[in-house]
Design a protein around this motif. Structure first.
Motif, PDB file in Angstrom:
ATOM      1  N   ASP A  72      35.115  35.467  45.435  1.00 31.60           N
ATOM      2  CA  ASP A  72      34.563  35.106  46.744  1.00 31.60           C
ATOM      3  C   ASP A  72      34.759  36.189  47.804  1.00 31.60           C
ATOM      4  O   ASP A  72      34.447  35.978  48.979  1.00 31.60           O
ATOM      5  N   GLY A  73      35.298  37.337  47.403  1.00 26.96           N
ATOM      6  CA  GLY A  73      35.452  38.444  48.340  1.00 26.96           C
ATOM      7  C   GLY A  73      36.773  38.463  49.082  1.00 26.96           C
ATOM      8  O   GLY A  73      37.065  39.407  49.817  1.00 26.96           O
ATOM      9  N   GLU A 116      41.706  27.734  34.491  1.00 23.88           N
ATOM     10  CA  GLU A 116      40.462  28.319  33.994  1.00 23.88           C
ATOM     11  C   GLU A 116      39.577  28.775  35.154  1.00 23.88           C
ATOM     12  O   GLU A 116      38.974  29.857  35.109  1.00 23.88           O
ATOM     13  N   ALA A 117      39.521  27.956  36.194  1.00 20.11           N
ATOM     14  CA  ALA A 117      38.704  28.306  37.353  1.00 20.11           C
ATOM     15  C   ALA A 117      39.286  29.509  38.091  1.00 20.11           C
ATOM     16  O   ALA A 117      38.553  30.401  38.530  1.00 20.11           O
ATOM     17  N   ALA A 118      40.619  29.540  38.230  1.00 23.15           N
ATOM     18  CA  ALA A 118      41.262  30.665  38.909  1.00 23.15           C
ATOM     19  C   ALA A 118      41.041  31.963  38.141  1.00 23.15           C
ATOM     20  O   ALA A 118      40.856  33.030  38.739  1.00 23.15           O
ATOM     21  N   ALA A 119      41.047  31.886  36.816  1.00 22.36           N
ATOM     22  CA  ALA A 119      40.830  33.082  36.001  1.00 22.36           C
ATOM     23  C   ALA A 119      39.443  33.670  36.256  1.00 22.36           C
ATOM     24  O   ALA A 119      39.271  34.898  36.312  1.00 22.36           O
ATOM     25  N   SER A 173      38.305  38.096  39.497  1.00 24.81           N
ATOM     26  CA  SER A 173      37.409  39.086  38.884  1.00 24.81           C
ATOM     27  C   SER A 173      36.895  40.087  39.909  1.00 24.81           C
ATOM     28  O   SER A 173      35.874  40.732  39.695  1.00 24.81           O
ATOM     29  N   GLY A 174      37.610  40.217  41.014  1.00 28.52           N
ATOM     30  CA  GLY A 174      37.142  41.092  42.081  1.00 28.52           C
ATOM     31  C   GLY A 174      37.811  42.447  42.084  1.00 28.52           C
ATOM     32  O   GLY A 174      38.690  42.740  41.271  1.00 28.52           O
ATOM     33  N   GLY A 175      37.384  43.279  43.025  1.00 31.96           N
ATOM     34  CA  GLY A 175      37.969  44.603  43.175  1.00 31.96           C
ATOM     35  C   GLY A 175      37.457  45.592  42.146  1.00 31.96           C
ATOM     36  O   GLY A 175      36.701  45.250  41.232  1.00 31.96           O
ATOM     37  N   ALA A 176      37.916  46.821  42.289  1.00 30.44           N
ATOM     38  CA  ALA A 176      37.469  47.886  41.395  1.00 30.44           C
ATOM     39  C   ALA A 176      37.886  47.639  39.953  1.00 30.44           C
ATOM     40  O   ALA A 176      37.167  47.996  39.017  1.00 30.44           O
ATOM     41  N   ASP A 177      39.061  47.023  39.774  1.00 30.87           N
ATOM     42  CA  ASP A 177      39.545  46.789  38.410  1.00 30.87           C
ATOM     43  C   ASP A 177      39.238  45.385  37.904  1.00 30.87           C
ATOM     44  O   ASP A 177      39.699  44.985  36.836  1.00 30.87           O
ATOM     45  N   LYS A 178      38.487  44.614  38.688  1.00 30.63           N
ATOM     46  CA  LYS A 178      38.049  43.269  38.291  1.00 30.63           C
ATOM     47  C   LYS A 178      39.220  42.315  38.037  1.00 30.63           C
ATOM     48  O   LYS A 178      39.133  41.421  37.195  1.00 30.63           O
ATOM     49  N   THR A 179      40.306  42.497  38.780  1.00 26.06           N
ATOM     50  CA  THR A 179      41.462  41.605  38.606  1.00 26.06           C
ATOM     51  C   THR A 179      41.935  41.000  39.927  1.00 26.06           C
ATOM     52  O   THR A 179      42.952  40.314  39.955  1.00 26.06           O
ATOM     53  N   VAL A 180      41.227  41.250  41.012  1.00 23.36           N
ATOM     54  CA  VAL A 180      41.624  40.716  42.318  1.00 23.36           C
ATOM     55  C   VAL A 180      41.206  39.249  42.411  1.00 23.36           C
ATOM     56  O   VAL A 180      40.068  38.895  42.080  1.00 23.36           O
TER      57      VAL A 180
END
Length: 208
Positions: free
Chosen positions: A118-119, A93-96, A100-107
């Motif tokens: 965390d960038g 759950e925490a990893a999910a 949420s990063g990157g242009a597509d919010k999946t990084v």
């Protein structure tokens, strides 16, 4: 070590010695890699490097490895499942949330205990997140690995890779017979190699 210990339990039909070893290693893993400050110890962390942001590429993979090993342990040693399941679910759950990063919010990032990305980005971060998700899917299976005595149907084939079927005779029997020409040729090659080797040794020893 966890994979080795748990396999020994399976092989020895639950020998207490190996069960004690599994419980000891598992307890240490849970204590060290699930710090209490992260959602009451439900989120995995690579404590050696994450807090100071010094993880190398190998260390970024370790959480993924541990996730799968723990899931596999819970299947081979069912008595450990009640301790492992909440940890892996909390980590997934925490990893999910961290993915949420990157242009597509999946990084995916590194520090799963943060609610937002965390960038950090890279193959290793993605692998670890995928592994903890996969580990939770493994936990949904109702059956653990089987052996030849508990339902396994795989059969060994000692002739695999030889081009022969398992019912065939010795694969060497189809090779052509050795002839006099073969023996003469082998002797000539042996003499040439031997003389060349001796000449090289003599040249190195006395040629300078």
């Amino acid at each position: 070590m966890l994979p080795i210990q748990r396999m020994q339990i399976t092989i020895t039909n639950g020998d207490q010695k190996w069960l004690t070893g599994v419980n000891g290693l598992l307890n240490m893993s849970l204590r060290n890699f699930f710090p209490q400050q992260y959602n009451d110890g439900l989120i995995m962390s690579e404590v050696a490097c994450e807090p100071i942001e010094s993880c190398d590429r190998n260390q970024m993979c370790f959480k993924g490895f541990l996730s799968v090993w723990m899931a596999f342990t819970s299947k081979l040693v069912p008595s450990t499942a009640s301790r492992i399941l909440p940890k892996l679910q909390g980590s997934a759950e925490a990893a999910a949330k961290q993915c949420s990063g990157g242009a597509d919010k999946t990084v995916c990032g590194v520090r799963w205990y943060q609610d937002t990305w965390d960038g950090k980005a890279g193959l290793e971060e993605q692998m670890s997140a995928l592994s903890v998700f996969t580990a939770n899917i493994m936990l949904q299976s109702t059956k653990g690995p089987v052996t030849s005595k508990t339902g396994g149907v795989s059969k060994s084939d000692p002739n695999a890779g030889t081009g022969q079927s398992s019912e065939s005779d010795d694969p060497l029997s189809e090779l052509p017979p050795i002839t006099t020409k073969d023996r003469v040729g082998a002797w000539i090659l042996t003499i040439i190699i031997g003389v060349t080797w001796i000449a090289m040794v003599l040249w190195v020893a006395w040629g300078h």
